[in-house]
Design an enzyme around this catalytic site. Structure first.
Site, PDB file in Angstrom:
ATOM      1  NE  ARG A  27       1.941   1.315  -7.172  1.00  0.00           N
ATOM      2  CZ  ARG A  27       2.062   0.867  -6.039  1.00  0.00           C
ATOM      3  NH1 ARG A  27       1.126   0.645  -5.167  1.00  0.00           N
ATOM      4  NH2 ARG A  27       3.474   0.525  -5.662  1.00  0.00           N
ATOM      5  NE  ARG A  63      -7.814   3.937  -2.245  1.00  0.00           N
ATOM      6  CZ  ARG A  63      -7.238   2.730  -1.950  1.00  0.00           C
ATOM      7  NH1 ARG A  63      -6.625   2.313  -2.796  1.00  0.00           N
ATOM      8  NH2 ARG A  63      -7.428   2.123  -0.948  1.00  0.00           N
ATOM      9  CD  GLU A  92      -0.104  -1.251   2.321  1.00  0.00           C
ATOM     10  OE1 GLU A  92       0.647  -1.585   1.562  1.00  0.00           O
ATOM     11  OE2 GLU A  92      -1.485  -1.630   1.878  1.00  0.00           O
ATOM     12  CB  SER A 103       3.853  -4.235   1.714  1.00  0.00           C
ATOM     13  OG  SER A 103       2.498  -3.688   1.998  1.00  0.00           O
ATOM     14  NE  ARG A 128      -1.886   5.266   1.065  1.00  0.00           N
ATOM     15  CZ  ARG A 128      -2.536   4.208   0.899  1.00  0.00           C
ATOM     16  NH1 ARG A 128      -2.321   3.169   1.538  1.00  0.00           N
ATOM     17  NH2 ARG A 128      -3.243   4.089  -0.244  1.00  0.00           N
TER      18      ARG A 128
END
Length: 460
Positions: free
Chosen positions: A272, A287, A367, A370, A409
């Site tokens: 990404r 990130r 995070e 999800s 993460r």
């Protein structure tokens, strides 16, 4: 994609949902396009019926010897044919415009989703693991400093070979990553997930099916072309999440009730650009532009999808529970939902190394998953249906997914939460079998002149 009938029959509800989402789309324009399309379609149907009636008279007139009237009917039929072709061409153009416009429309949030503008309005449901925290060093070293000191994370060489946002894992860092991948796959196999090892490149059509295109083209890595150039359905992109290939493996297919629920897990590297975001956090592996992840994708009957969402959340949570990592569960508000989601829970793990936005104990939240219910939004875009009974008409099923979980993460959380006073890191008990029984990560000696503090050796 939203159903056109739903837009017509629940216009006020859709309008309110778009406002709650803060979505910048023009509902009135789409409704006007739909009305024009339906008008042209109805007019075309009327003309086709009229032409059929005229055509049926031609033979009767000829048989009755009324050649002049028959010729007039032939000319009328030809004229109607030309008009039908023009109207159908216009209807096809309007339908194309309507389909393109609907691709920009986000999902309507489920009625239970809290209304809010952004992440500040998300609702915390619960926390896990904070009642029995392990003893931490007086000052926890952030993972980026610790990883560099131990020589298990090398951002500088990653940037040198590929660019910012890429990194090397070395030695025990690489072993820890491999261990996490295999551990997660094993956990989800116990939960009756069927493994899928999908291709990494995906087509534009697949990206559109799950909602990545056209809205998020700037965040993706396109192969063989600029993101600004027009793209075709079969152009390729690097996989941003295994959700894309795994969901689309059933595109344009009809499953059977006995196939459902269908639960797949897939490990992939993910890519990404995160356009406009990466610069906000330039150190560490929180990130980044390439990361590994195990994705959980579910295909279910509509009546069962919200029960499945709760179970899906628990399945993703189990990974962190077995690792002994404290975390919290958030329910996203309308303004923070992803484009395709009707309802989402975020799992945020606690990383104590940077005192930012964490709990009263300090640190920050990251995070790592999800868990989302997309209802039939993706299924409509990708054409995935199921047949409730063999003799019944096919219907769109519901799709759900969750990360099980984002590995970099989780590694950050392990390096910080399992850090010891002497600068070593305890390997979580659940991972030790995957690291050959290794209990502690001590780090490695650096190589090259940089290990001596002599720089990169340029000019020597």
């Amino acid at each position: 994609m939203l159903d056109r009938n739903y837009l017509r029959e629940h216009t006020d509800e859709v309008r309110e949902a778009l406002e709650n989402r803060g979505a910048a789309v023009d509902l009135e324009e789409v409704l006007a396009l739909d009305e024009k399309w339906r008008d042209r379609k109805a007019r075309g149907d009327d003309l086709r019926r009229e032409r059929n009636e005229v055509s049926s008279r031609i033979g009767e007139l000829k048989q009755a010897g009324k050649d002049d009237e028959a010729q007039e009917a032939i000319e009328e039929s030809s004229s109607l044919k030309a008009e039908i072709e023009n109207i159908e061409e216009e209807a096809a153009r309007l339908e194309g415009d309507l389909e393109e416009a609907l691709l920009e429309f986000p999902q309507v949030p489920h009625e239970s989703v809290p209304v809010g503008e952004d992440e500040d309005d998300n609702v915390e449901h619960r926390r896990w693991g904070f009642d029995d925290l392990r003893e931490l060093p007086a000052e926890v070293t952030p993972h980026y400093d610790l990883g560099e000191e131990m020589d298990i994370i090398d951002e500088a060489r990653g940037a040198k070979t590929t660019g910012s946002g890429f990194y090397f894992l070395k030695g025990d860092g690489a072993r820890l990553e491999h261990a996490l991948i295999q551990f997660m796959l094993d956990v989800h196999r116990e939960q009756e997930y069927v493994d899928v090892f999908p291709p990494v490149p995906v087509t534009s059509d697949s990206m559109r099916g799950t909602g990545q295109l056209p809205k998020f083209a700037d965040d993706a890595y396109r192969l063989g072309g600029s993101n600004e150039d027009e793209y075709a359905d079969d152009d390729l992109w690097l996989c941003p999440t295994a959700e894309v290939p795994v969901t689309n493996m059933y595109a344009d297919e009809i499953l059977l009730r006995e196939d459902l629920p269908l639960k797949h897990q897939a490990y992939t590297p993910n890519f990404r650009r995160e356009a406009g975001e990466h610069g906000t956090e330039t150190r560490g592996i929180v990130r980044v532009h390439q990361f590994n992840k195990v994705e959980l994708v579910n295909f279910v009957e509509p009546a069962e999808s919200y029960d499945r969402l709760e179970s899906l959340l628990e399945e993703a949570e189990e990974v962190l529970q077995r690792l002994g990592l404290p975390y919290r569960i958030l329910e996203l508000c309308t303004g923070d939902l992803t484009f395709a989601s009707a309802k989402t829970y975020d799992i945020e793990v606690w990383a104590p190394g940077d005192d930012m936005d964490g709990p009263e104990e300090g640190g920050r939240w990251l995070e790592v998953s999800s868990a989302s219910n997309f209802e039939d939004f993706q299924a409509r875009r990708a054409g995935i249906q199921y047949r409730p009974e063999h003799h019944e008409s096919a219907e769109y099923l519901h799709t759900l997914n969750a990360s099980g979980v984002a590995i970099p993460r989780v590694m950050v959380a392990i390096l910080e939460y399992y850090q010891n006073e002497d600068g070593t890191v305890t390997v979580p008990e659940a991972l030790q079998p995957y690291m050959g029984g290794q209990e502690v990560i001590e780090g490695h000696e650096k190589v090259g002149e940089s290990a001596l503090g002599a720089g990169t050796g340029e000019g020597s």
